[in-house]
Design an enzyme around this catalytic site. Structure first.
Site, PDB file in Angstrom:
ATOM      1  N   ARG A 185      10.447  -2.514   7.519  1.00 22.80           N
ATOM      2  CA  ARG A 185       9.581  -3.693   7.516  1.00 22.80           C
ATOM      3  C   ARG A 185      10.367  -4.933   7.096  1.00 22.80           C
ATOM      4  O   ARG A 185      10.285  -5.978   7.721  1.00 22.80           O
ATOM      5  CB  ARG A 185       8.413  -3.474   6.550  1.00 22.80           C
ATOM      6  CG  ARG A 185       7.219  -2.759   7.161  1.00 22.80           C
ATOM      7  CD  ARG A 185       7.584  -1.396   7.770  1.00 22.80           C
ATOM      8  NE  ARG A 185       6.404  -0.681   8.231  1.00 22.80           N
ATOM      9  CZ  ARG A 185       5.738   0.200   7.482  1.00 22.80           C
ATOM     10  NH1 ARG A 185       6.153   0.466   6.243  1.00 22.80           N
ATOM     11  NH2 ARG A 185       4.683   0.806   7.971  1.00 22.80           N
ATOM     12  N   ASP A 214      10.421   2.178  12.110  1.00 24.91           N
ATOM     13  CA  ASP A 214       8.974   1.992  12.050  1.00 24.91           C
ATOM     14  C   ASP A 214       8.563   1.071  13.190  1.00 24.91           C
ATOM     15  O   ASP A 214       9.390   0.674  14.013  1.00 24.91           O
ATOM     16  CB  ASP A 214       8.536   1.424  10.697  1.00 24.91           C
ATOM     17  CG  ASP A 214       7.199   2.005  10.239  1.00 24.91           C
ATOM     18  OD1 ASP A 214       6.210   1.823  10.969  1.00 24.91           O
ATOM     19  OD2 ASP A 214       7.156   2.647   9.176  1.00 24.91           O
ATOM     20  N   HIS A 284       4.371   5.477  14.422  1.00 24.67           N
ATOM     21  CA  HIS A 284       5.224   4.400  13.909  1.00 24.67           C
ATOM     22  C   HIS A 284       6.414   4.194  14.841  1.00 24.67           C
ATOM     23  O   HIS A 284       7.552   4.037  14.401  1.00 24.67           O
ATOM     24  CB  HIS A 284       5.695   4.725  12.495  1.00 24.67           C
ATOM     25  CG  HIS A 284       4.609   4.632  11.465  1.00 24.67           C
ATOM     26  ND1 HIS A 284       4.053   3.443  11.085  1.00 24.67           N
ATOM     27  CD2 HIS A 284       3.965   5.601  10.759  1.00 24.67           C
ATOM     28  CE1 HIS A 284       3.112   3.662  10.172  1.00 24.67           C
ATOM     29  NE2 HIS A 284       3.028   4.964   9.963  1.00 24.67           N
ATOM     30  N   GLU A 347       0.295   8.985   9.928  1.00 29.92           N
ATOM     31  CA  GLU A 347      -0.478   7.898  10.531  1.00 29.92           C
ATOM     32  C   GLU A 347      -0.273   7.781  12.035  1.00 29.92           C
ATOM     33  O   GLU A 347      -0.254   6.686  12.601  1.00 29.92           O
ATOM     34  CB  GLU A 347      -0.136   6.559   9.852  1.00 29.92           C
ATOM     35  CG  GLU A 347      -0.516   6.526   8.376  1.00 29.92           C
ATOM     36  CD  GLU A 347      -0.177   5.222   7.691  1.00 29.92           C
ATOM     37  OE1 GLU A 347      -0.902   4.834   6.774  1.00 29.92           O
ATOM     38  OE2 GLU A 347       0.826   4.586   8.090  1.00 29.92           O
ATOM     39  N   TYR A 438       3.299   4.695  -5.527  1.00 31.74           N
ATOM     40  CA  TYR A 438       3.671   3.662  -4.559  1.00 31.74           C
ATOM     41  C   TYR A 438       3.990   2.391  -5.335  1.00 31.74           C
ATOM     42  O   TYR A 438       3.103   1.773  -5.928  1.00 31.74           O
ATOM     43  CB  TYR A 438       2.539   3.417  -3.568  1.00 31.74           C
ATOM     44  CG  TYR A 438       2.602   4.301  -2.334  1.00 31.74           C
ATOM     45  CD1 TYR A 438       3.172   5.569  -2.397  1.00 31.74           C
ATOM     46  CD2 TYR A 438       2.096   3.870  -1.118  1.00 31.74           C
ATOM     47  CE1 TYR A 438       3.233   6.377  -1.272  1.00 31.74           C
ATOM     48  CE2 TYR A 438       2.148   4.672   0.008  1.00 31.74           C
ATOM     49  CZ  TYR A 438       2.718   5.921  -0.070  1.00 31.74           C
ATOM     50  OH  TYR A 438       2.783   6.722   1.035  1.00 31.74           O
ATOM     51  N   THR A 489       7.715  -2.048   2.009  1.00 30.35           N
ATOM     52  CA  THR A 489       8.114  -3.441   1.839  1.00 30.35           C
ATOM     53  C   THR A 489       7.390  -4.418   2.770  1.00 30.35           C
ATOM     54  O   THR A 489       7.885  -5.526   2.995  1.00 30.35           O
ATOM     55  CB  THR A 489       9.636  -3.587   2.036  1.00 30.35           C
ATOM     56  OG1 THR A 489       9.988  -3.213   3.380  1.00 30.35           O
ATOM     57  CG2 THR A 489      10.398  -2.742   1.045  1.00 30.35           C
TER      58      THR A 489
END
Length: 784
Positions: A185, A214, A284, A347, A438, A489
């Protein structure tokens, strides 16, 4: 949106190679680093973090000074001794000489035979009036002992340090003691990665999980597929930040060459840290699909995402794409010699697979039940490939769904339940629950925290976590091989913020990963933490200040022209000193013992002290005046109940360089609440609001729950109600766009008949995506 302030912040100085055999320049902050003390400093106790397994005090002391010689017995001991003296010389005034003799004076590093069942990372550290001996059965264990000795000496900034006699026998609780960094990110330089590796090594963390791919970026060079970095390594940020002054795209790029990766891997290995690369499959995948659309599912080009959240792009499950992924993994394996490759698996929303006739036909041809089984099929294929190359597959806990690959290790992030299920079925587990570990969650609930997730993860919460669930049977508990904290991030754009988020919470992570459960003691940890802060300072790490500062809760009494104040420290330190005369608090200032009743105006300053010294670099300050009784901002307002499912601290999209404003907002139903607002003599409600991109990928079920009030005016309204479903107290139309400074200031007259006290519920009506209005400040305007 244009930021309305143009202040600048000093950048943290670049760090150095501190633990290897190479030399580098150290940039120091003279204001932050105390001058070396001429007299010897007496260390009173072993302030080591993580806390050792056993510490036995003895009589006497040993003085470490310029004349102290470091002896290394054997090649491995010589390497560790060189690392120790190099680190010590770069972080303290102590410059010690090393020789290869077998003398027993000074500091001795030596290997000894291992005891039965001993950990390869175990060590013993013996300090007596005649010398110091560090011994272990392996080079890794000897290195751990060297780091404990360095901790005792570091941060003193003295040319001579007197250590108390003691014997330490130590070994880790878990084999996997990890930290994950997201470089996809936001991109982090090789030099910054090395700084984190140095800090990990000094606290005995031994696994660096490197998130390299990602939706927003592909950061690892793959020579057979160069477009992965040429196209996938660049994105255009959302909003104003995505355009240059001339209107052309402002590309944000970055990737690691294979040469750079080999350098980082070798650097980590010298510090006994294993790097685990992560290549996300099957979700992702947007950056990869942008580079090679033929390996996606949807026809047509795309680009690396500028949105956060969950994006729908998946790899195609066909044979050609599996061969493509095996080609990627072949080069990854060649770069990373560690036993594990992280394959992601999280995800991966299956919308594209569900909508694709070709994918549905593929599922039927394989005789699979559904899309989850298809994901399992892909991961099992990749696990077989990894096993053929002497590697192990590890993935996020979604890889359980559809059937675990036979030998897979599970990283449990959606709580601990996935880890429990995997361990119950004989799979190894690394516990990394998002609600506890996290580190993109903020450290405190204070206004000074940087952008991130204001549902904060405190030091206390991290420290209290036990990675081994009580539900597991004794034979299942051995499958919990470790624990890991994750640093995503999306909202961490700068190096300063990354350091703030990681430190000092990394110290709590180190202790839960290394220290035996019965040896953990938070109160004792707080006593050792100030010394650890000095070590961070010696390493030139800009650790977070918020947890070390003073938190204030205020209760306003406008009628009495008074504010009742409660003070506390987020970590639980109790020695809070305060002043009300404009002077800085000292250890001799009044001690806070009970809530303060302060007349307005008062200028309150407070600081936390430990052993007579302030913990934070500067005191916390508040101006309690008449204006403050009538004003709240996005950090001091509550969130409306129906809007509070996902509160974020979001950053402005301008300027391109330098500091930006940030806003607390719930992205599903933006709404701000001023509870118990005192409205006597109030004629209007003034709001200052900004406008930022709405750049969030939402699942379909999340999109269905997103709420906003229907607009009446052409561009919507700023609306204030008494309670979120109560009567409208004030309303004013919104303009089409913000002012030149990126903000608007609106004045909404208060309707007659309002109660003297109300819960002001404030919203902006209408769906304005791809942008959103966000409240910065609200003020009650009297009729004077």
């Amino acid at each position: 949106m244009i930021r309305y302030r143009t202040t600048t912040a000093a950048l943290a100085s670049a760090l150095f190679v501190v633990l290897g055999g190479t030399t580098a320049c150290v940039a120091t902050n003279d204001a932050a680093t105390p001058a070396a003390q001429a007299q010897p400093v007496q260390v009173e106790s072993a302030t080591i973090i993580p806390r050792p397994q056993s510490m036995q005090p003895a009589a006497g002391t040993f003085l470490v000074a310029a004349g102290t010689t470091v002896h290394a017995q054997g090649e491995a001991a010589a390497r560790v001794a060189a690392q120790f003296t190099g680190l010590l010389g770069r972080t303290t005034p102590l410059a010690l000489a090393t020789d290869a003799g077998k003398a027993e004076d000074g500091i001795v590093f030596r290997l000894t035979p291992a005891g039965a069942g001993a950990s390869p990372e175990a060590y013993a550290l013996d300090i007596s009036p005649t010398g110091i001996v560090v011994e272990a059965a392996s080079e890794h264990g000897l290195f751990n002992g060297a780091m404990s000795l360095w901790q005792l000496l570091a941060g003193q900034q003295a040319a001579a340090v007197s250590l108390p006699a003691m014997r330490i026998e130590d070994a880790p609780r878990f084999a996997w003691r990890g930290l994950m960094l997201d470089s996809a990110r936001h991109f982090w330089s090789v030099e910054q990665i090395k700084i984190l590796l140095d800090a990990m090594a000094t606290q005995k963390l031994n696994t660096f999980h490197w998130h390299l791919t990602d939706d927003q970026g592909w950061r690892i060079e793959i020579k057979r597929y160069p477009k992965l970095t040429e196209i996938g390594g660049c994105r255009v940020p959302q909003g104003d930040a995505g355009r240059k002054a001339d209107g052309t795209p402002n590309l944000y790029c970055g990737h690691y060459t294979q040469e750079q990766i080999r350098d980082v891997v070798a650097y980590a290995a010298a510090r006994h840290i294993t790097i685990v690369p992560e290549i996300d499959v099957p979700g992702h995948a947007q950056a990869a699909v942008a580079a090679y659309p033929e390996h996606g599912v949807v026809d047509g080009p795309t680009e690396p995402s500028h949105n956060w959240g969950v994006n729908p792009y998946l790899f195609n499950p066909r044979e050609e794409t599996l061969q493509f992924l095996e080609g990627v993994l072949a080069e990854v394996i060649d770069l990373f010699p560690g036993p594990y490759v992280h394959i992601g698996g999280d995800e991966a929303v299956k919308y594209q697979w569900q909508a694709s006739p070709a994918v549905q036909a593929h599922i039927r041809a394989l005789g699979l039940k559904d899309e989850e089984a298809l994901q399992s099929h892909m991961l099992k294929r990749l696990e077989k490939f990894l096993e053929e190359h002497d590697r192990k597959l590890i993935g996020w806990d979604e890889i359980i769904e559809g059937g675990l690959p036979p030998q897979a290790t599970v990283m449990s992030w959606r709580g601990i339940e996935g880890g429990i299920e995997a361990a119950t079925h004989g799979h190894d587990v690394v516990m990394a629950p998002g609600n506890t570990l996290y580190l993109d969650f903020l450290q405190t609930n204070l206004p000074d925290e940087p952008p991130g997730r204001p549902k904060f993860t405190s030091m206390q919460k991290i420290y209290a976590f036990d990675p081994v669930p009580g539900q597991l049977q004794p034979e299942q508990r051995r499958h919990v091989i470790g624990v890991q904290a994750n640093m995503w991030t999306e909202h961490t754009r700068t190096w300063e913020r990354l350091q703030h988020n990681l430190f000092p919470r990394m110290a709590a992570l180190a202790e839960i990963a290394w220290t035996q459960l019965q040896r953990k003691d938070y109160d004792d940890f707080l006593k050792r933490l100030p010394a650890q802060l000095q070590r961070y300072r010696a390493l030139d790490i800009a650790y977070g200040q918020t947890a070390l500062s003073v938190a204030m809760q205020r209760h306003d009494d406008r009628a009495g022209n008074r504010v009742d104040v409660e003070l506390s420290n987020p970590l639980g330190y109790g020695d809070i000193r305060y002043t009300t005369d404009g002077s800085a608090p000292t250890a001799r200032s009044p001690a806070y013992a009970a809530p303060l009743a302060l007349q307005v105006p008062t200028y309150l300053e407070a600081a936390v002290f430990f052993d007579g010294k302030p913990l934070a670099d500067k005191a916390s300050r508040w101006t309690l005046d008449a204006a403050s009784l009538l004003t709240r901002n996005d950090k001091t307002l509550a969130q409306c109940p129906q809007g509070g499912r996902l509160l974020l601290r979001l950053e402005d999209d301008n300027p391109t360089d330098g500091p930006r404003e940030n806003f607390d907002v719930t992205i599903f139903n933006p709404c701000w609440l001023w509870e118990g607002a005192q409205l006597q003599d109030v004629a209007s409600i003034q709001v200052r609001a900004g406008r930022i991109p709405y750049n969030f990928g939402l699942l379909r079920e999340e999109e269905a729950k997103r709420g906003f009030r229907k607009a009446v005016a052409a561009h919507g309204e700023f609306e204030v109600r008494d309670g979120c479903e109560g009567p409208v107290l004030a309303s004013v139309p919104l303009p089409e766009a913000a002012d030149a400074d990126g903000f608007i200031t609106l004045d909404a007259p208060l309707h007659s008949g309002a109660n003297a006290t109300a819960n002001l519920c404030m919203t902006f009506s209408g769906d304005t995506r791809p942008t959103m209005w966000v409240l910065k400040q609200v003020a009650l305007r009297t009729g004077d």
